[in-house]
Design an enzyme around this catalytic site. Structure first.
Site, short mmCIF file in Angstrom:
data_model
loop_
_atom_site.label_atom_id
_atom_site.label_comp_id
_atom_site.label_asym_id
_atom_site.label_seq_id
_atom_site.Cartn_x
_atom_site.Cartn_y
_atom_site.Cartn_z
N GLU A 131 0.86 -1.19 0.00
CA GLU A 131 0.00 0.00 0.00
C GLU A 131 0.89 1.23 0.00
O GLU A 131 1.75 1.37 0.84
CB GLU A 131 -0.92 -0.03 1.23
CG GLU A 131 -1.67 1.26 1.51
CD GLU A 131 -2.52 1.76 0.33
OE1 GLU A 131 -3.30 0.96 -0.21
OE2 GLU A 131 -2.35 2.93 -0.07
N ILE A 185 -22.71 2.77 1.50
CA ILE A 185 -23.99 2.08 1.32
C ILE A 185 -23.73 0.60 1.01
O ILE A 185 -22.85 0.28 0.22
CB ILE A 185 -24.76 2.68 0.12
CG1 ILE A 185 -24.95 4.19 0.30
CG2 ILE A 185 -26.09 1.97 -0.10
CD1 ILE A 185 -25.83 4.58 1.43
N HIS A 242 -25.50 -1.61 -1.02
CA HIS A 242 -26.59 -1.55 -2.00
C HIS A 242 -27.36 -2.87 -2.05
O HIS A 242 -26.78 -3.94 -1.92
CB HIS A 242 -26.02 -1.25 -3.38
CG HIS A 242 -25.46 0.14 -3.49
ND1 HIS A 242 -26.26 1.22 -3.74
CD2 HIS A 242 -24.20 0.61 -3.36
CE1 HIS A 242 -25.51 2.32 -3.77
NE2 HIS A 242 -24.25 1.97 -3.53
N VAL A 256 4.19 0.74 -5.43
CA VAL A 256 4.67 -0.12 -6.51
C VAL A 256 5.03 0.75 -7.70
O VAL A 256 4.24 1.59 -8.13
CB VAL A 256 3.59 -1.15 -6.91
CG1 VAL A 256 4.02 -1.94 -8.15
CG2 VAL A 256 3.32 -2.10 -5.75
N LYS A 307 -26.11 6.85 -10.10
CA LYS A 307 -27.33 6.65 -9.33
C LYS A 307 -27.99 7.96 -8.92
O LYS A 307 -28.95 7.96 -8.18
CB LYS A 307 -27.01 5.84 -8.08
CG LYS A 307 -26.60 4.42 -8.39
CD LYS A 307 -26.59 3.60 -7.13
CE LYS A 307 -25.93 2.26 -7.34
NZ LYS A 307 -24.45 2.36 -7.32
N ILE A 310 -13.37 -1.20 -9.92
CA ILE A 310 -14.33 -1.45 -8.83
C ILE A 310 -14.94 -0.13 -8.40
O ILE A 310 -14.56 0.47 -7.39
CB ILE A 310 -13.66 -2.18 -7.64
CG1 ILE A 310 -12.84 -3.36 -8.12
CG2 ILE A 310 -14.72 -2.62 -6.64
CD1 ILE A 310 -13.61 -4.47 -8.79
N SER A 350 -18.82 1.90 -7.80
CA SER A 350 -20.01 1.48 -7.07
C SER A 350 -20.66 0.30 -7.78
O SER A 350 -20.68 0.29 -9.02
CB SER A 350 -21.00 2.65 -7.01
OG SER A 350 -22.16 2.26 -6.34
N CYS A 374 -12.13 13.56 22.49
CA CYS A 374 -13.00 14.21 21.51
C CYS A 374 -14.37 14.38 22.11
O CYS A 374 -15.08 13.40 22.34
CB CYS A 374 -13.07 13.38 20.23
SG CYS A 374 -14.39 13.87 19.10
N CYS A 399 -17.01 16.05 20.90
CA CYS A 399 -18.18 16.01 20.00
C CYS A 399 -18.65 14.57 19.78
O CYS A 399 -19.84 14.31 19.73
CB CYS A 399 -17.84 16.65 18.66
SG CYS A 399 -17.29 18.36 18.79
#
Lengths: 121, 479, 437
Positions: free
Chosen positions: B31, B47, B49, B172, B249, B337, B339, B401, B403
């Site tokens: 990564e 989501i 779906h 990479v 969508k 890849i 949605s 935190c 909040c």
């Protein structure tokens, strides 16, 4: 004859005050709504002064720095020099409000004092 | 030579890695970012779906419905937030009813359960804030919402504890075919592997094209979002779509699984593979389009905006590109890849792993541990659980935190667990510290301090995410 | 744990409120403070200019705080530091009856759930509560500034904490959006500590800050202030590399073609403060959309009996001196309430803010319950010159005060006299408005 413009800080009105000078003499002051405007501009022209607030390093305290101020105003053109004079200073905790950090900073006759308590840890 | 290299630690790469971990392979995930979930996976609608959008017969359709069906069990197994809140596709024009009907039929063909068309009255009773202009809707009770960060992180952590090696900050640069596999050159050295799996998001075409003559092209499709305060998180309880347009969508309005309200995305094809900037036009467009769906969209409650890039493949069949490259044995793509990639990820992991097994047989690992426990969550815990956590570790009583009510205990856990957080964004995505209405104004100095202390670094070394994103530039009076 | 009075927040408001409550006879009280020290945000406001009104001295923030901290310690008021209030609710009817033999005692009790490292998680049952939680800064997200999301974007207060509490610099080349006092003060602080402040941009045609700060924080250091300008784009992927500033039209919309890219590594935001009323919300306190704070009566009591509010959680103040003054009144009224001296309302007269007056605190006043005088604080919605503040009773102007200048950045106040209110027959409504000459 030289012309300068100031914004008076005496009140929220913030008058734009124009000053004409010749050498060190003030020839005219216009634009001020009240006498405070003239006083302010005269002072700003002849002897502008400021209180300076900054920081000084602290060792062994709950905070790594302590806030400081000049106990009275100092000439405006000494602000930078005054802050520089604080650069190398390291205090040992505890520090108390009012502790003198620098005496007679930059030859102004004004002391720099701590404005915060920093406890020892 | 290692067995398998996975390029990319987004949700797709991590889902694949976790499935690969079930078998006797040596697996390394590469990564380029400093954490998992730093690309497309971090900025999307969150989501799960239902699966009525995809053309029947496509991989998209298959994996969507499968992935959606896997979410409940996976969420229990890996301890990430998922909620089957249901979704609605609004129809604003009697003349568009045939489009709803088509979606319904498509969904039924794809195997979506409980799907039906509802009329205005039922729609308004389900969602009182939905627009008066909606005449009917497609209702999919199986639609869900999921935390994309925690899903990805959970998959990655579980893969890691089952032996998958994650190399972060490792970009990479080159892939070459060698005898029996591939040589992968990275910024941190050269690796060789029998199998390479390309899950590099918007960069997947670049890697594919290094080894294959069947060229692939991916267009980054930008989507901007606005996130609103939890105060208005219940404006709607289901995910509200509009009938699709040619750009996707349409704009959705949805509660997030954490209780905010999310509006988005726009859809704009761009050239910049890193172009995740928001725009004034985009945000105005969003508010305008979302206002079609709900009455009095609380646009003033926006707490942050963001943009993500979908990896849109330029293909004839409008489908994902998954599987072994024809002219590059051992090189597997999980490309394009877009949605509903987040929903598909768990099913995609299984699907691709089955293909890899055919190419490089391996036995199942007996010691595979499929469960993972998440970071305790003081904000959601009940009184008893809170007391128990605090007894265990008083740091769970120390709020960092305010909040989102995140404690030092949770932050410490986020740092010290497998693939622990090393950045402020890492803490944020794992614990929600800084995700609230003040947007880290109060807690970030403290979080930076805790990160520095726990990682034995200076505060100046702590960044928002990747190298170069450090917060502090020096000490006072240095200049 | 049971307490007569719980003060939520140990900043300037909480400290002054607690001191006043104790001085007025409340002995069973406690201050809950989430930070490690008392004083709140004053601890990081190391500049001078505090206390001119209260002490006729120019103090720095920490010095001003220290005066009140000392008082609180001398009065032996207990404080819980590092303690977060995580919930505030009204005691339910069932609990009231089951939990206490003296049902009357518990009537209207508030439950304050708190948490800290030493004592864990527990609930305090209080007869009265003073809300003194302060405010937060408007974030980049709430401001809808487009662009990338790199490191280097801070609210001015966050930067202030890094610099003034830690001695760390959050940037070298700075652009500041918003010319409120915090933004101006930070322009000077950053400059003095070695940064280069390139510009302060202000969306409005006027600065929200004090004239004195414009002169002493910007002009003294040659920092330009651009009015009618805003940030329309943020560039840089890891760290801020530049911001694009553009002029805005009278509707605050950027004017195309006026964009100017300014290279910098930091954007500071000083674009307004928002009272932190999440706890008030939990209790269901009635809020004023104009202030984002609770609606209070002349006793600074919210619509929830025994719940008082003061300081920046009530409405954002310009000077801390007024916070202390207001908080002292809240403390005094809470004491009166606990001692049964805050008689039930006999008829609250609403105060309406119209014609340029944005809001008033309080929003209503009970002539029978008020003291001999009542301070009404308010702000105006835009800049006025040579205008007047008019107070009307039932639509009839009863006083008109000339103001040479009025600005949204400055809090105004007018003192109403009990005698005036009582003498006016059939008083139904008080109105505050701006009259332009």
């Amino acid at each position: 004859m030289e012309k300068k413009e100031f914004v008076c800080i005496g009140c929220p009105l913030g008058c734009n005050v124009a000053v004409e000078t010749e050498g060190k003499d003030i020839k005219s002051i216009t634009g001020n709504t009240c006498p405070r405007g003239a006083d302010y501009v005269t002072k700003e022209l002849t002897d502008p002064r400021r209180i300076v607030t900054s920081l000084v390093r602290v060792k062994g305290g709950e905070l790594p720095v302590v806030s400081v101020k000049t106990v009275a105003d100092i000439p405006r053109d000494k602000i930078g020099e005054c802050v520089k004079a604080l650069k190398e200073i390291v205090l040992q905790a505890p520090v108390c409000i009012g502790d003198v950090v620098v005496e007679n900073v930059c030859g102004t006759g004004v002391n720099v004092i701590a404005t915060k308590n920093v406890e020892k840890v | 030579m290692t067995d398998i290299i996975v390029i990319g630690a987004g949700v797709t790469g991590c889902a694949i890695a976790r499935e690969l971990a079930r078998y006797d392979w040596k697996v390394t995930v590469l990564e380029r970012a400093s954490d998992v979930c730093e690309g497309t996976s971090k900025a999307n609608s969150g989501i799960a779906h239902a699966g009525f959008d995809a053309v029947p017969g496509t991989l998209k359709a298959k994996l969507n419905v499968e992935g959606n069906g896997m979410m409940d069990a996976l969420s229990a197994e890996l301890d990430f937030p998922f909620k089957r809140n249901g979704s609605l596709v609004l129809c604003f024009d009697e003349g568009d009813r045939h489009k709803l009907q088509k979606l319904l039929e498509q969904g039924l063909k794809n195997g979506v359960k409980e799907l039906r068309i509802i009329e205005k009255e039922e729609l308004k009773s389900l969602e009182p804030n939905v627009s008066e202009d909606a005449v009917a809707a497609l209702y999919a009770p199986t639609g869900g919402i999921v935390c994309p960060f925690l899903l990805t992180i959970a998959l990655a952590e579980n893969a890691a504890v089952n032996g998958v090696e994650f190399r972060l900050n490792t970009e990479v640069q080159k892939i070459e075919k060698i005898s029996g596999g591939y040589r992968v050159t990275t910024g941190q050295g050269v690796l060789e592997s029998r199998v390479v799996i390309n899950a590099a998001g918007v960069y997947a075409d670049r890697f594919h094209n290094m080894v294959s003559e069947n060229k692939l092209r991916i267009i980054p499709r930008k989507g901007e979002y606005c996130l609103m305060d939890k105060k208005v998180g219940n404006w709607v309880t289901r995910t509200i779509f509009q009938l699709p347009t040619k750009y996707g969508k349409g704009v959705l309005v949805t509660p997030t699984v954490h209780g905010n309200l999310l509006v988005g995305p726009t859809a704009e094809d761009i050239d910049d593979y890193e172009g995740v900037n928001t725009t004034r036009e985009g945000m105005e467009d969003l508010v305008k389009r979302a206002s079609l769906s709900v009455e009095e969209l609380p646009a003033r409650q926006v707490i942050t905006s963001f943009a993500g890039l979908r990896a849109h493949p330029v293909t004839e069949q409008e489908d994902f590109v998954i599987g072994q490259a024809e002219d590059a044995p051992g090189f597997f793509d999980a490309a394009g890849i877009e949605s509903p990639g987040l929903t598909c990820a768990p099913a995609l992991g299984k699907y691709l792993t089955a293909q890899v097994l055919e190419y490089l047989p391996a036995g199942a690992r007996k010691d595979f541990n499929a469960t993972r426990k998440g970071i305790p969550n003081m904000a959601l815990a009940d009184e008893e659980e809170r007391q128990r956590l605090i007894r265990e570790n008083p740091l769970y009583a120390d709020v960092v935190c305010r909040c989102e009510l995140v404690t030092e205990g949770e932050i410490m856990d986020a740092i010290h667990r497998p693939l622990g957080a090393t950045t402020l964004d890492g803490i944020k995505r794992r614990t929600r510290a800084g995700m609230g209405r003040c947007q880290a104004g109060f807690c970030s100095p403290r979080t930076v301090e805790i990160l520095a202390r726990e990682l034995d670094k200076d505060m100046a070394e702590i960044g928002k995410n990747d190298k170069g994103s450090e917060f502090l530039t020096g000490r006072m009076k240095e200049n | 744990m049971k307490k007569d009075l719980v003060i939520i927040g140990g900043g300037p408001a909480g400290l002054a409120a607690a001191a006043a409550a104790k001085e007025n006879g409340v002995d069973d009280l406690v201050i809950i403070e989430r930070d490690a020290r008392l004083g709140g945000i004053l601890n990081q406001c190391i500049h001078n200019g505090f206390g001119l009104h209260t002490f006729q001295e120019e103090l720095t923030g920490p010095e001003y705080a220290e005066r009140y901290i000392k008082k609180v310690l001398e009065l032996e008021i207990p404080c819980k530091l590092n303690t977060m209030v995580i919930d505030l609710t009204q005691m339910s009817e069932s609990k009231k009856n089951a939990g206490s033999s003296k049902a009357n005692d518990a009537a209207g009790s508030k439950l304050i759930t708190v948490m800290n490292r030493q004592e864990g998680l527990y609930t305090i049952e209080a007869k009265a509560v003073i809300l003194a939680m302060g405010c937060r800064e408007r974030s980049r997200g709430a401001l809808n500034i487009p662009g990338y999301r790199p490191a280097g974007i801070y609210s001015a207060g966050t930067a202030q904490r890094y610099v003034n509490m830690e001695g760390r610099m959050p940037g070298r080349e700075i652009v500041i959006l918003g010319s409120g006092d915090i933004g101006l003060i930070m322009a000077r602080r950053m400059t003095l500590e070695g940064a280069n402040v390139k510009l302060v941009a202000e969306l409005m045609p006027y600065s929200g800050g004090l004239k004195r700060n414009i002169v002493q924080c910007l002009d003294d250091f040659g920092i330009p202030l651009k009015l009618n300008h805003t940030v329309v784009d943020i560039k840089g992927k890891e760290r801020v590399e530049a911001v694009v500033v553009a002029q805005v039209d009278e509707n605050s919309r950027p004017i195309s073609g006026t964009e100017e890219e300014i290279t910098c590594d930091t954007l500071l935001l000083s674009c307004g403060l928002i009272p932190e009323n999440e706890l008030s919300g939990n209790l269901g306190v009635d809020m004023n959309p104009a202030t984002n704070g609770p609606r209070v009566n002349e006793s600074l009591e919210t619509d929830k009996e025994g719940v008082f509010a003061c300081g920046n959680v009530l409405h954002v103040h310009d000077l801390v001196d007024y916070v202390s003054e207001e908080a002292a009144q809240a403390g005094k009224c809470a004491a009166a309430y606990l001692q049964g001296r805050l008689a039930g309302a006999k008829g609250e007269i609403p105060i309406r803010a119209v014609n340029g007056v944005r809001y008033t605190v309080p929003v209503c006043i009970d002539p029978h319950r008020m003291g001999e005088t009542q301070v009404v604080r308010f702000r105006v919605g835009s800049v006025y010159k040579d205008a007047a503040i008019e107070v009307s009773f039932n639509g009839k102007v009863v006083s008109s005060r000339k103001k040479r200048a009025l600005a949204p950045g400055e809090m105004e106040q007018i003192i109403l006299k009990k005698s005036e209110l009582e003498q006016f027959q059939g008083l139904r409504e008080i109105t505050f408005s701006v009259r332009q000459s």
